[in-house]
Design a protein around this motif. Structure first.
Motif, PDB file in Angstrom:
ATOM      1  N   LEU A  49       0.831  -1.208   0.000  1.00 19.26           N
ATOM      2  CA  LEU A  49       0.000   0.000   0.000  1.00 19.26           C
ATOM      3  C   LEU A  49       0.867   1.261   0.000  1.00 19.26           C
ATOM      4  CD1 LEU A  49      -3.110   0.950   0.600  1.00 19.26           C
ATOM      5  CD2 LEU A  49      -2.193   1.436   2.870  1.00 19.26           C
ATOM      6  N   ARG A  50       1.896   1.211   0.842  1.00 20.33           N
ATOM      7  CA  ARG A  50       2.751   2.401   0.986  1.00 20.33           C
ATOM      8  C   ARG A  50       3.547   2.700  -0.287  1.00 20.33           C
ATOM      9  NH1 ARG A  50       4.954   1.523   7.259  1.00 20.33           N
ATOM     10  NH2 ARG A  50       2.871   1.632   8.225  1.00 20.33           N
ATOM     11  N   THR A  51       3.746   1.670  -1.102  1.00 17.34           N
ATOM     12  CA  THR A  51       4.493   1.902  -2.353  1.00 17.34           C
ATOM     13  C   THR A  51       3.554   1.898  -3.560  1.00 17.34           C
ATOM     14  OG1 THR A  51       4.933  -0.467  -2.484  1.00 17.34           O
ATOM     15  CG2 THR A  51       6.634   0.910  -1.465  1.00 17.34           C
ATOM     16  N   GLY A  52       2.241   1.955  -3.272  1.00 18.61           N
ATOM     17  CA  GLY A  52       1.287   2.115  -4.364  1.00 18.61           C
ATOM     18  C   GLY A  52       1.015   0.864  -5.197  1.00 18.61           C
ATOM     19  N   ARG A  53       1.410  -0.324  -4.685  1.00 19.42           N
ATOM     20  CA  ARG A  53       1.130  -1.547  -5.439  1.00 19.42           C
ATOM     21  C   ARG A  53      -0.243  -2.075  -5.032  1.00 19.42           C
ATOM     22  NH1 ARG A  53       4.854  -5.634  -3.559  1.00 19.42           N
ATOM     23  NH2 ARG A  53       3.923  -6.945  -5.167  1.00 19.42           N
ATOM     24  N   GLY A  54      -1.149  -2.148  -5.989  1.00 19.13           N
ATOM     25  CA  GLY A  54      -2.497  -2.601  -5.681  1.00 19.13           C
ATOM     26  C   GLY A  54      -2.772  -4.002  -6.195  1.00 19.13           C
ATOM     27  N   GLY A  55      -3.977  -4.513  -5.870  1.00 21.53           N
ATOM     28  CA  GLY A  55      -4.416  -5.821  -6.371  1.00 21.53           C
ATOM     29  C   GLY A  55      -3.706  -6.979  -5.704  1.00 21.53           C
ATOM     30  N   HIS A  56      -3.544  -8.062  -6.468  1.00 27.25           N
ATOM     31  CA  HIS A  56      -2.939  -9.290  -5.937  1.00 27.25           C
ATOM     32  C   HIS A  56      -1.446  -9.105  -5.688  1.00 27.25           C
ATOM     33  CE1 HIS A  56      -2.063 -13.432  -5.266  1.00 27.25           C
ATOM     34  NE2 HIS A  56      -1.286 -13.507  -6.339  1.00 27.25           N
ATOM     35  N   LEU A  57      -0.958  -9.680  -4.599  1.00 22.78           N
ATOM     36  CA  LEU A  57       0.477  -9.624  -4.286  1.00 22.78           C
ATOM     37  C   LEU A  57       1.065 -11.028  -4.428  1.00 22.78           C
ATOM     38  CD1 LEU A  57       0.433  -7.406  -1.047  1.00 22.78           C
ATOM     39  CD2 LEU A  57       0.596  -6.674  -3.448  1.00 22.78           C
ATOM     40  N   PRO A  58       1.884 -11.239  -5.444  1.00 25.62           N
ATOM     41  CA  PRO A  58       2.446 -12.596  -5.648  1.00 25.62           C
ATOM     42  C   PRO A  58       3.174 -13.119  -4.417  1.00 25.62           C
ATOM     43  CG  PRO A  58       2.950 -11.165  -7.503  1.00 25.62           C
ATOM     44  CD  PRO A  58       2.326 -10.292  -6.468  1.00 25.62           C
ATOM     45  N   GLU A  59       3.807 -12.234  -3.660  1.00 25.36           N
ATOM     46  CA  GLU A  59       4.558 -12.695  -2.493  1.00 25.36           C
ATOM     47  C   GLU A  59       3.649 -13.273  -1.412  1.00 25.36           C
ATOM     48  OE1 GLU A  59       4.252  -9.619  -3.612  1.00 25.36           O
ATOM     49  OE2 GLU A  59       4.463  -8.070  -2.046  1.00 25.36           O
ATOM     50  N   ALA A  60       2.341 -13.031  -1.523  1.00 29.04           N
ATOM     51  CA  ALA A  60       1.411 -13.592  -0.532  1.00 29.04           C
ATOM     52  C   ALA A  60       0.892 -14.962  -0.935  1.00 29.04           C
ATOM     53  CB  ALA A  60       0.240 -12.629  -0.343  1.00 29.04           C
ATOM     54  N   THR A  61       1.087 -15.324  -2.174  1.00 30.38           N
ATOM     55  CA  THR A  61       0.495 -16.566  -2.686  1.00 30.38           C
ATOM     56  C   THR A  61       0.830 -17.809  -1.847  1.00 30.38           C
ATOM     57  OG1 THR A  61       0.437 -15.656  -4.912  1.00 30.38           O
ATOM     58  CG2 THR A  61       0.318 -18.053  -4.726  1.00 30.38           C
ATOM     59  N   PRO A  62       2.079 -17.991  -1.434  1.00 33.83           N
ATOM     60  CA  PRO A  62       2.362 -19.221  -0.664  1.00 33.83           C
ATOM     61  C   PRO A  62       1.607 -19.302   0.656  1.00 33.83           C
ATOM     62  CG  PRO A  62       4.401 -18.133  -1.359  1.00 33.83           C
ATOM     63  CD  PRO A  62       3.283 -17.192  -1.660  1.00 33.83           C
ATOM     64  N   MET A  63       1.072 -18.201   1.114  1.00 30.17           N
ATOM     65  CA  MET A  63       0.374 -18.214   2.406  1.00 30.17           C
ATOM     66  C   MET A  63      -1.137 -18.326   2.253  1.00 30.17           C
ATOM     67  SD  MET A  63       2.640 -15.372   4.417  1.00 30.17           S
ATOM     68  CE  MET A  63       3.449 -14.604   2.995  1.00 30.17           C
ATOM     69  N   LEU A  64      -1.589 -18.591   1.036  1.00 29.73           N
ATOM     70  CA  LEU A  64      -3.027 -18.633   0.762  1.00 29.73           C
ATOM     71  C   LEU A  64      -3.433 -19.991   0.228  1.00 29.73           C
ATOM     72  CD1 LEU A  64      -3.185 -15.188  -1.034  1.00 29.73           C
ATOM     73  CD2 LEU A  64      -4.001 -15.701   1.284  1.00 29.73           C
ATOM     74  N   LYS A  65      -4.624 -20.433   0.626  1.00 27.27           N
ATOM     75  CA  LYS A  65      -5.106 -21.716   0.106  1.00 27.27           C
ATOM     76  C   LYS A  65      -5.769 -21.549  -1.247  1.00 27.27           C
ATOM     77  CE  LYS A  65      -5.768 -24.712   4.052  1.00 27.27           C
ATOM     78  NZ  LYS A  65      -6.698 -24.927   5.151  1.00 27.27           N
ATOM     79  N   SER A  66      -6.437 -20.425  -1.457  1.00 26.89           N
ATOM     80  CA  SER A  66      -7.191 -20.240  -2.693  1.00 26.89           C
ATOM     81  C   SER A  66      -6.933 -18.854  -3.272  1.00 26.89           C
ATOM     82  CB  SER A  66      -8.690 -20.417  -2.421  1.00 26.89           C
ATOM     83  OG  SER A  66      -8.958 -21.658  -1.816  1.00 26.89           O
ATOM     84  N   PRO A  67      -5.726 -18.627  -3.779  1.00 29.26           N
ATOM     85  CA  PRO A  67      -5.421 -17.318  -4.357  1.00 29.26           C
ATOM     86  C   PRO A  67      -6.202 -17.117  -5.661  1.00 29.26           C
ATOM     87  CG  PRO A  67      -3.617 -18.845  -4.742  1.00 29.26           C
ATOM     88  CD  PRO A  67      -4.606 -19.557  -3.861  1.00 29.26           C
ATOM     89  N   PRO A  68      -6.206 -15.899  -6.188  1.00 31.95           N
ATOM     90  CA  PRO A  68      -6.893 -15.631  -7.450  1.00 31.95           C
ATOM     91  C   PRO A  68      -6.490 -16.662  -8.500  1.00 31.95           C
ATOM     92  CG  PRO A  68      -6.096 -13.584  -6.526  1.00 31.95           C
ATOM     93  CD  PRO A  68      -5.570 -14.683  -5.654  1.00 31.95           C
ATOM     94  N   GLY A  69      -7.458 -17.142  -9.227  1.00 35.45           N
ATOM     95  CA  GLY A  69      -7.170 -18.164 -10.233  1.00 35.45           C
ATOM     96  C   GLY A  69      -7.648 -19.537  -9.798  1.00 35.45           C
ATOM     97  N   THR A  70      -7.702 -19.747  -8.469  1.00 37.56           N
ATOM     98  CA  THR A  70      -8.253 -21.009  -7.961  1.00 37.56           C
ATOM     99  C   THR A  70      -9.751 -21.034  -8.237  1.00 37.56           C
ATOM    100  OG1 THR A  70      -6.718 -20.663  -6.135  1.00 37.56           O
ATOM    101  CG2 THR A  70      -8.244 -22.506  -5.933  1.00 37.56           C
ATOM    102  N   ALA A  71     -10.254 -22.223  -8.484  1.00 39.56           N
ATOM    103  CA  ALA A  71     -11.699 -22.359  -8.718  1.00 39.56           C
ATOM    104  C   ALA A  71     -12.472 -21.919  -7.479  1.00 39.56           C
ATOM    105  CB  ALA A  71     -12.047 -23.809  -9.040  1.00 39.56           C
ATOM    106  N   ILE A  72     -13.599 -21.245  -7.716  1.00 42.69           N
ATOM    107  CA  ILE A  72     -14.442 -20.791  -6.601  1.00 42.69           C
ATOM    108  C   ILE A  72     -15.332 -21.945  -6.149  1.00 42.69           C
ATOM    109  CG2 ILE A  72     -16.343 -19.271  -5.964  1.00 42.69           C
ATOM    110  CD1 ILE A  72     -15.131 -17.143  -7.654  1.00 42.69           C
TER     111      ILE A  72
END
Lengths: 313, 313, 313, 313
Positions: free
Chosen positions: B290-313
């Motif tokens: 946020l502080r550096t103005g990067r919005g949307g999905h953060l690739p660096e967070a992907t390993p900590m998520l079970k269902s990141p964007p792209g996973t079937a809903i």
């Protein structure tokens, strides 16, 4: 069609029984179950032929290899594939320096000498390595006795263009592999290790030896895990287990805010299978290198060894 | 000196209790025990401040945050660090669309909205995401409700330069992590999986919900392991366990020549700790982006998520 | 020489498979392994003959009993003793009241009717009891459906001089037996129970039924342990387990000065073996009583029953 | 109101720590948790007073009993009840025959001498028994050293009207108790034992002694289970466990038709608690007998002893 790998085995214990029976099993069934590498540069598991075997006990010497692998105290179970006469008669191994020429003579027909005798007799291990050198064969030392870690000997294999692989097998899958993986997993997630222990129970001669003379191999195991908080605690010889090993592992750790994480693992595995599953790879790597003139240490074998060259003796 | 991260939490359940108590624990003790990443780009664990909190139950709304985290049915244990009045009064969360402006107004002061309410109400999750968007805050969805997987919503966060992280936490260390690691370990050694099961027992409201409405999260778990031979079998709600989770894992497999390999694991872990240990990272990643103005999905967070964007809903 | 016991079995599921195979096993081997009572008043295990059998599924009706016991969904393993044609053709069981006379006719030749169908159809259980009464045979109800607990029916068996044994088997050895023994052991030593749970996993149709319709039998189990601190938590249906049952038991308790005592147990057992090992005794007790004119409830059977007469329905 | 029992303890190790702390715990809380017998003929747990204590190590001799019980290598945890100064100063124990009169003089004030020193010094144990005889006190030998099994000594206690209880405690609840109960349970259900093992891990000095000098106590344990198929396999000293003992038990057996029954048990318990929970009963039985003039062996103590008179030395 690729030439089969001609292997001479020294020692007709459980590990050799597992190797010989497994080769027959994969040839018969065509199955790939439990195989780490079904094929290495065109060499399948069934492309390995045992062409000579050495043992010392009266019940094995003179017998056909396919009978000797079931002689006491061997207790690796029958896998079930048919084992007709192998045509390989088990020969008496080295007990005296005067027999060196006889043994080296037998090795002449082999590409790879797989040294699979009990650990604890480093001079015998080195004598077989000398015989392999004389016979122009690669040498694989699966024991914890220092052979490949002997810098002078390694240089002579290198100079002769003969592979020398060792020392000490890292099992395909066993207590050490599992324990290390669990500790690494915890560390990679930021969980802090508090304490850990490992208890191993087994019923093979190898276990009896470890219980009665715990030093060499035990130290080698501690090297492998190498943490002060990890106790490789007691080894128990329980004959009724046969070649099955049972391990109890415990890991106590702390997660976020110091809250406890506790892990208890109960593993059952056949130790000789873990050895054979790696020996089949080492033998093929050794033959492939030999055929292309690469001598000495083989870096591709390092992950399968507990004490490769450079490890403290 | 770096500015502290101002976080608004939605939901004052066990996971929020673990997060708030853990921050106090690390500030007080200076310990690094159980931390995956003590520091991320200069932001320590103690640099996170909870500045607002929303809940729905009568026992929490209106209370100081440091009291509300111990209100029933919360049962995460007291870690023991002193918790003087936090100065943050828990506010009533969204129950009605007419309250949207009030909630968005509260969020104005926050950099990150950590959505940590029970799973199963996707429309509520998305309403808070809308409020964060309006307030100019990053949004972290720790539930299995689809928020970051909603492509339209994700695009709006991206366009606004606001991070949107989700969906569903991968715990710092829990049953799924361990089970997957064991299956991968076996596969990497050439051991062939025969069957496997997993039994999870716990005493939190989250467990009660899973037992009574097993669908959404359960499916998410099956995704995570994704093997036909693995049974994620029954979930049991045992109130006496409190926030401790107990898992029984079994793996049956075959090694060399088809010989059996058997693995039984007994895991004890506090689920809310596993969540807090990841939330502390997600919140910091969100604030830094946020502080550096990067919005949307953060690739660096992907390993900590079970269902990141792209996973079937 | 004693007359063999003529038994008609209702239900050709796993329990009947275990009973039939076990009788063949003990006859062939002469072994006494796993037998609670090798002989009861002169009746050995091999003195029991199955002379009639009823089933409902197309794959069993019309087949020889020694084939029908292996038809799906049965999954009790082959014990290995030779099973030549039994000469008993499985007959279609009761599905309609109009068939009552046909069934009662078949039972005429039997001394004991062993009712071993799935639990949950009390009216069917009672119809077979009526048929046994008409045919002059003893009746053993191994299901949790109330039959022997039906006071009016019990009186009619008593008046007719026909034994009526039930309801619900206490397994020869299973989770309930073990769990109760552990709790009693702790109590007898002065150790104070804090909490306890039990998780059962299995792969039989019986398990599938319990998971899908947990009520009746589950309650019967809770009766059997009867402590508020004991949670009989979840049942899992895992088809790959076949007829093997796996149970995880935990007991947390306090000893001297409140110090913790913790016990985790992992049990593997074949449920149908536990049933057959008791059925072989109940059938012999029933035949012996019938032959001496003792009707109604048999006190000597009480320890082998979960819900004998007098237990709440 | 009943007179309190005046006890002199020989040995200020973990067992004495557990005894002393437990008495304080029960007096403070009024709890009955973990008590086998809250009251014996009117004597409650809180009616036992330790009035003298002997030790050998520099860190204990001269200290107040309530401090000495926490001196290294003791590692029984703090139970938490307040322990103000006891007024009992730990005195130096017997190291030399010339001190016999001093020790006997101290014992004069005691009704019961509780001998709770390390096993393995039978002559010391007997010297304290002589001192108790001289002082007119009952003697309880909790070690495996033969004292009550010494027929001549027993007769002298009998003649003097002084109770002599021993030898060797059967813990209130521990591995032996549990293992024996499981084997008896299986046998009582007709399940045939195939094999069994027991692994014990602990972190007390007692464990260190057992690992380094396994003979005496080990044999006593084997006596207690006494089956050829049961292996009491290895003992491990793991300092980090403190006074907690961890045992892994396995039982393999066969049920109906030879089908397998498998049982794995994981036990955690504090050994000193198991000792204290029995010592509190033995001390009260000894005092009650002394007060009514009953000397020698007390049959009511037999169930709490591993090697009562008559057992082989």
């Amino acid at each position: 069609m690729i030439d089969k790998v001609r292997v001479a085995v020294v020692g007709v214990g459980n590990n050799t029984s597992a190797l010989v029976q497994g080769i027959a099993f994969y040839r018969e069934t065509g199955s790939l179950v439990g195989l780490h590498r079904p094929e290495i540069d065109g060499l399948g598991v069934g492309d390995v032929d045992v062409v000579a075997a050495f043992a010392l006990s009266a019940g094995k010497v003179g017998a056909d290899l396919h009978e000797a692998i079931f002689a006491a105290p061997n207790n690796f179970p029958r896998v079930g594939s048919p084992l007709p006469s192998s045509g390989v008669t088990v020969q008496r191994g080295l007990t005296d320096v005067t027999e060196f020429d006889r043994v080296a003579g037998v090795l002449k027909g082999a590409e790879v000498v797989l040294y699979s005798a009990p650990s604890g007799r480093p001079e015998v291990a080195r004598a077989y390595a000398e015989a392999a050198l004389l016979a122009g064969a690669a040498f694989v030392n699966t024991t914890s006795d220092p052979v490949a870690r002997d810098a002078a000997l390694l240089r002579r294999f290198t100079d002769a263009g003969l592979p020398l692989i060792g020392d000490d097998l890292a099992s395909q899958f066993g207590t050490s592999v599992l324990h290390r993986a669990l500790l690494e997993l915890l560390a990679s997630r930021g969980i802090t290790l508090t304490s850990s222990y490992q208890v191993n129970l087994g019923g093979t001669e190898d276990f009896r030896n470890l219980v009665e003379h715990p030093n060499t191999k035990h130290r080698s195991k501690l090297n492998a895990l190498g943490s002060e908080q990890v106790a490789i605690a007691p080894l128990g010889y329980l004959p009724h287990l046969g070649s099955q090993k049972i391990a109890h592992l415990n890991v106590e750790a702390q997660g976020w805010a110091g809250t406890p994480v506790s892990l208890d693992v109960h593993l059952k595995v056949h130790d000789p299978s873990g050895a054979a599953g790696v020996n089949i790879d080492l033998v093929r790597l050794a033959a492939l290198a030999l055929r292309t003139g690469r001598g000495g240490h083989l870096p591709e074998a390092t992950p399968m060894l507990k004490s490769p060259p450079g490890t403290a003796i």
